[in-house]
Write an enzyme that holds these catalytic residues in place. Structure first.
Site, PDB file in Angstrom:
ATOM      1  N   CYS A   2       0.864  -0.718  -0.154  1.00  0.00           N
ATOM      2  CA  CYS A   2       0.131   0.121  -0.269  1.00  0.00           C
ATOM      3  C   CYS A   2       0.873   1.444  -0.635  1.00  0.00           C
ATOM      4  CB  CYS A   2      -1.004  -0.006   1.159  1.00  0.00           C
ATOM      5  SG  CYS A   2      -1.545  -1.960   1.337  1.00  0.00           S
ATOM      6  N   ARG A  30       4.275   0.626  -6.236  1.00  0.00           N
ATOM      7  CA  ARG A  30       4.366   0.432  -4.793  1.00  0.00           C
ATOM      8  C   ARG A  30       3.822  -1.745  -5.199  1.00  0.00           C
ATOM      9  NH1 ARG A  30       6.744   2.526  -0.263  1.00  0.00           N
ATOM     10  NH2 ARG A  30       5.084   1.267   0.919  1.00  0.00           N
ATOM     11  N   TRP A  78      -3.120  -2.813  -1.864  1.00  0.00           N
ATOM     12  CA  TRP A  78      -2.816  -4.118  -2.335  1.00  0.00           C
ATOM     13  C   TRP A  78      -3.358  -5.067  -1.553  1.00  0.00           C
ATOM     14  CZ3 TRP A  78       0.796  -8.500  -0.730  1.00  0.00           C
ATOM     15  CH2 TRP A  78       1.469  -9.025  -2.306  1.00  0.00           C
ATOM     16  N   ASN A 104      -1.720   0.685   5.983  1.00  0.00           N
ATOM     17  CA  ASN A 104      -0.866   0.190   5.679  1.00  0.00           C
ATOM     18  C   ASN A 104      -0.414  -0.885   6.485  1.00  0.00           C
ATOM     19  OD1 ASN A 104       0.921  -1.681   4.014  1.00  0.00           O
ATOM     20  ND2 ASN A 104       2.529  -0.215   3.599  1.00  0.00           N
ATOM     21  N   GLY A 105      -0.345  -2.683   5.926  1.00  0.00           N
ATOM     22  CA  GLY A 105      -0.149  -3.739   7.152  1.00  0.00           C
ATOM     23  C   GLY A 105      -1.440  -4.589   7.551  1.00  0.00           C
ATOM     24  N   GLU A 487      20.279 -14.534 -10.375  1.00  0.00           N
ATOM     25  CA  GLU A 487      18.928 -12.546 -10.869  1.00  0.00           C
ATOM     26  C   GLU A 487      18.487 -13.124 -11.782  1.00  0.00           C
ATOM     27  OE1 GLU A 487      18.668 -11.032  -8.695  1.00  0.00           O
ATOM     28  OE2 GLU A 487      17.889  -9.177 -10.464  1.00  0.00           O
ATOM     29  N   LYS A 491      14.950 -12.483 -13.024  1.00  0.00           N
ATOM     30  CA  LYS A 491      14.564 -11.067 -13.702  1.00  0.00           C
ATOM     31  C   LYS A 491      13.138 -11.402 -14.899  1.00  0.00           C
ATOM     32  CE  LYS A 491      15.236  -7.323 -11.879  1.00  0.00           C
ATOM     33  NZ  LYS A 491      15.500  -8.785 -10.728  1.00  0.00           N
ATOM     34  N   GLU A 494      10.098 -12.169 -13.614  1.00  0.00           N
ATOM     35  CA  GLU A 494       9.088 -11.577 -12.978  1.00  0.00           C
ATOM     36  C   GLU A 494       8.502 -10.199 -13.865  1.00  0.00           C
ATOM     37  OE1 GLU A 494      10.536  -8.616  -9.600  1.00  0.00           O
ATOM     38  OE2 GLU A 494      12.774  -9.283 -10.158  1.00  0.00           O
ATOM     39  N   HIS A 510      23.598 -33.394 -11.963  1.00  0.00           N
ATOM     40  CA  HIS A 510      23.079 -33.813 -11.236  1.00  0.00           C
ATOM     41  C   HIS A 510      21.342 -33.656 -11.201  1.00  0.00           C
ATOM     42  CE1 HIS A 510      26.989 -34.997  -8.965  1.00  0.00           C
ATOM     43  NE2 HIS A 510      26.956 -33.104  -9.589  1.00  0.00           N
ATOM     44  N   LYS A 613       6.730  -3.737  -5.145  1.00  0.00           N
ATOM     45  CA  LYS A 613       7.477  -3.704  -4.646  1.00  0.00           C
ATOM     46  C   LYS A 613       8.965  -3.273  -3.802  1.00  0.00           C
ATOM     47  CE  LYS A 613      11.357  -1.378  -6.120  1.00  0.00           C
ATOM     48  NZ  LYS A 613      13.244  -1.774  -6.636  1.00  0.00           N
TER      49      LYS A 613
HETATM   50  C1  AGP Z   1      13.581  -8.270  -7.917  1.00  0.00           C
HETATM   51  O1  AGP Z   1      13.358  -7.697  -9.023  1.00  0.00           O
HETATM   52  C2  AGP Z   1      12.168  -8.722  -6.542  1.00  0.00           C
HETATM   53  N1  AGP Z   1      11.236  -7.243  -6.736  1.00  0.00           N
HETATM   54  C3  AGP Z   1      12.437  -8.962  -5.280  1.00  0.00           C
HETATM   55  O2  AGP Z   1      13.349 -10.063  -4.875  1.00  0.00           O
HETATM   56  C4  AGP Z   1      13.106  -7.998  -3.958  1.00  0.00           C
HETATM   57  O3  AGP Z   1      14.424  -8.454  -4.520  1.00  0.00           O
HETATM   58  C5  AGP Z   1      13.098  -8.285  -2.811  1.00  0.00           C
HETATM   59  O4  AGP Z   1      11.263  -8.604  -2.531  1.00  0.00           O
HETATM   60  C6  AGP Z   1      13.282  -7.833  -1.861  1.00  0.00           C
HETATM   61  O5  AGP Z   1      13.331  -6.463  -1.641  1.00  0.00           O
HETATM   62  P1  AGP Z   1      14.644  -5.051  -0.619  1.00  0.00           P
HETATM   63  O6  AGP Z   1      15.757  -5.362  -1.248  1.00  0.00           O
HETATM   64  O7  AGP Z   1      12.869  -3.900  -1.077  1.00  0.00           O
HETATM   65  O8  AGP Z   1      14.328  -5.614   1.120  1.00  0.00           O
END
Ligand code: AGP
Length: 618
Positions: A2, A30, A78, A104-105, A487, A491, A494, A510, A613
């Site tokens: 949120c 966000r 959210w 938020n929460g 990584e 990418k 997501e 393996h 985010k």
């Molecule tokens: C990465 O592209 C993602 N958005 C996600 O894995 C992110 O890195 C993870 O949620 C951690 O977020 P933070 O760095 O704000 O703690």
């Protein structure tokens, strides 16, 4: 997660609503699925809320304009409790419409409180946990006569993580907020003040901010800001200046925030290095406020993080273990506290987080501190919860990262953990000064090397365009190339919503090699032939193993490494770098590939489906 914005100004006008709507637009990154606003003017309280994106709310406001006001609160939701519907959108009003609340929460005791309120005849209009707070607040407001006291009384009854903002229909000159664990920061204006879930909410109007601590209530009027604890005792605050401006949080001519942020990476690394070494090449990490004697006694480091931040931690492991000879464990934050980790006063926990608000990581550092460990936060957001709840914060200076998929923060996190490792090596005397200076000099060259890779993005984008229908991509790497492979896979998952998996190249035989079939695209991150040649040769063998089974081998290799040419369908060259620093350039082609492929598929690159985010719930 949120987004929240609160505004209070001196005169009734259209400004409060305009400020709030602009802030919600800035907070879209966000991740959200409904939005709403509430204003308070001489005519009392009025609100609008709609499921969907901001344009749905804008349509509602066009059809039914709200009156002029002197204060306003906005929210992007959210969904957690209750689906993304109009009636579950925030704000939530009390039954008598005397107060309105956004949140938020998660209120973990909302069910008990809901039963209590229902027993008193309260009828609920939504399925949310938040609405409980609205009804409790109205009752407390009637009993206590002012909103700050009412908020403190209600906050004392709530369990779970929350940021609440509330307004009262009969007081257009006051917005009251309360926070426990979820983010909230104050923006200090001239004749106006702001509250936001992060500084992006008000950066267009002021760069002066106040960070808030745990279990605090803040009351803003046009000319005052007061902060207390939940008991009503005045609480100390710390003012800080936000070191980026609103223009930094806009696209700057790029098609997407992610494109912009990939191009921001040289600056993100450069700015994270800035001011942290003396002219003599010694490290000075003033913000690392942990006794040197304790840092010298550290016998284990545990990195806690999630997602991309965890992969930065994996890179840090190789570097810090090599430089400091201290064992480094990398733990997914959400696993860490449930596995009875071995933590002692000699354990240094490093929490890596772009947002500084990831609940899994917050809970992990709390657990670590309960066990007696010192915690260093490597965060990108000033005044964030993880920064505040750690013993020290080593800030990355990547600037605002708006795209949900992390890029520049990742490189800045790696850079900051390199600095931490070198600092520990310097303090513990396990590296000579000239060795440390040598690494720092190589790090100073990295921004230009990253830029060199970015400059070659055209060929990577062309490949992505041709591969936009691919359904699966594998990523291989060894040593520091392994977290780069992880990584690269994340990418692609997501952003392009396709199956992608990263493997340690040695693991292939393996089991995973069974996945290889004719035409299967496989990215391979090849280590420098100038580092450990055995490592290089092993990866060459891995390329041949997959190619022999029909794989389409896409290789990221160091310029001049001609040995890869005979085994690769395509090679993406990166500049020569020391082995441990290679992730700073090797990941860039993979970032560009994922961004371009998602764009070629017409997907929302900046706000991929289902993602937020900052994941501020466990
Ligand atoms: C990465 O592209 C993602 N958005 C996600 O894995 C992110 O890195 C993870 O949620 C951690 O977020 P933070 O760095 O704000 O703690």
């Amino acid at each position: 997660m949120c987004g929240i914005i609160g505004y209070v100004g001196a005169e009734a006008s259209d400004r409060p609503l305009a400020v709030v709507m602009e802030a919600l637009s800035r907070l879209q990154y966000r991740g959200y699925d409904s939005a709403g606003v509430v204003v308070v003017g001489e005519a009392g309280l009025a609100h609008a809320k709609k499921a969907g994106k901001l344009d749905a709310l804008e349509g509602e406001l066009a059809a039914r304009p709200l009156q002029t006001a002197s204060c306003a609160v906005g929210h992007t939701r959210w969904a957690t409790h209750g689906g993304p519907t109009d009636r579950n959108a925030h704000p939530h009003l009390s039954q008598d419409e005397s107060v309105a609340v956004v949140h938020n929460g998660i209120l973990e005791n909302h069910a008990t409180l809901r039963q209590e309120l229902r027993a008193e005849g309260v009828e609920f209009a939504s399925e949310t946990d938040t609405e409980v707070a609205a009804h409790l607040l109205a009752r407390a407001y009637r009993d206590l006569g002012n909103l700050p006291d009412a908020m403190r009384a209600v906050a004392r009854r709530l369990e779970g993580a929350f940021t609440l903002l509330a307004v009262a229909a009969d007081n257009p000159k006051e917005v009251v907020g309360a926070r426990r664990t979820s983010p909230l920061v104050v923006g200090l204006g001239q004749g106006e003040n702001f509250l936001g879930s992060d500084v992006a909410a008000f950066i267009a109007h002021t760069n002066r901010a106040l960070e808030l601590g745990q279990d605090q209530v803040v009351t803003i009027t046009p000319t005052s800001v007061s902060v207390t604890d939940f008991a009503g005792n005045p609480a100390p605050t710390r003012e800080f200046t936000v070191d980026w401006d609103a223009s930094a949080a806009v696209k700057g001519g790029f098609a997407t925030f992610m494109d912009k942020e990939i191009h921001d990476q040289p600056d993100a690394v450069r700015d994270t290095l800035l001011g942290r070494t003396t002219p003599q090449g010694r490290l000075q990490l003033d913000e690392l406020r942990i006794e040197e004697s304790l840092l010298r006694s550290v016998d284990k480091i545990i990195v806690v993080a999630c997602g991309t931040a965890a992969y930065a931690g994996h890179v840090a492991k190789y570097a810090i273990e090599h430089w400091c000879r201290i064992p480094v464990e990398v733990e997914l934050a959400h696993e860490f506290r449930y596995r009875d980790p071995i933590v002692t006063v000699k354990t240094l926990v490093v929490a890596i987080s772009q947002s500084g608000e990831t609940m899994d990581t917050i809970q992990a550092i709390r657990h670590a501190r309960e066990q007696g460990a010192k915690v260093v936060a490597v965060v990108n957001t000033m005044g964030s919860t993880i920064a505040r709840e750690s013993d020290a914060a080593l800030y990355t200076h990547a600037g605002p990262e708006v795209a949900v998929a992390s890029t520049k923060a990742f490189l800045a996190q790696i850079t900051a953990t390199y600095l931490l490792g070198l600092y520990l090596a310097q303090l513990r005397g396990v590296m000579f000064a000239d060795e440390i200076r040598g690494v720092l000099e190589e790090l100073d060259l990295m921004p230009a090397k990253i830029q060199e890779v970015i400059n070659s993005e055209g060929e990577i984008r062309a490949l992505a365009e041709r591969m936009k229908d691919t359904r699966s991509v594998l990523f291989l790497g060894r040593h520091v190339g392994f977290p780069v492979a992880l990584e690269g896979a994340l990418k692609l998952k997501e952003l392009a919503y396709i199956h992608a998996e990263g493997f340690a190249a040695g693991e292939l035989k393996h089991g995973p090699i069974a996945l290889i079939e004719d035409g299967q695209p496989v990215f391979v991150v090849v280590p420098s032939p100038r580092g450990r040649d055995v490592l290089h040769d092993k990866v060459l063998s891995n390329i041949q193993e997959v190619r022999a089974r029909g794989a389409l081998t896409l290789v990221v290799a160091e310029r001049g490494d001609r040995a890869v040419l005979e085994h690769a369908e395509r090679v993406f060259w990166v500049p020569q770098t020391p082995t441990l620093l290679a992730p700073l350039v090797a990941v860039v082609p993979l970032q560009i590939f994922a961004c371009a492929l998602a764009g070629a598929k017409g997907l929302d690159v900046d706000q991929p489906r289902n993602l937020a985010k900052s994941v501020t719930v466990e």
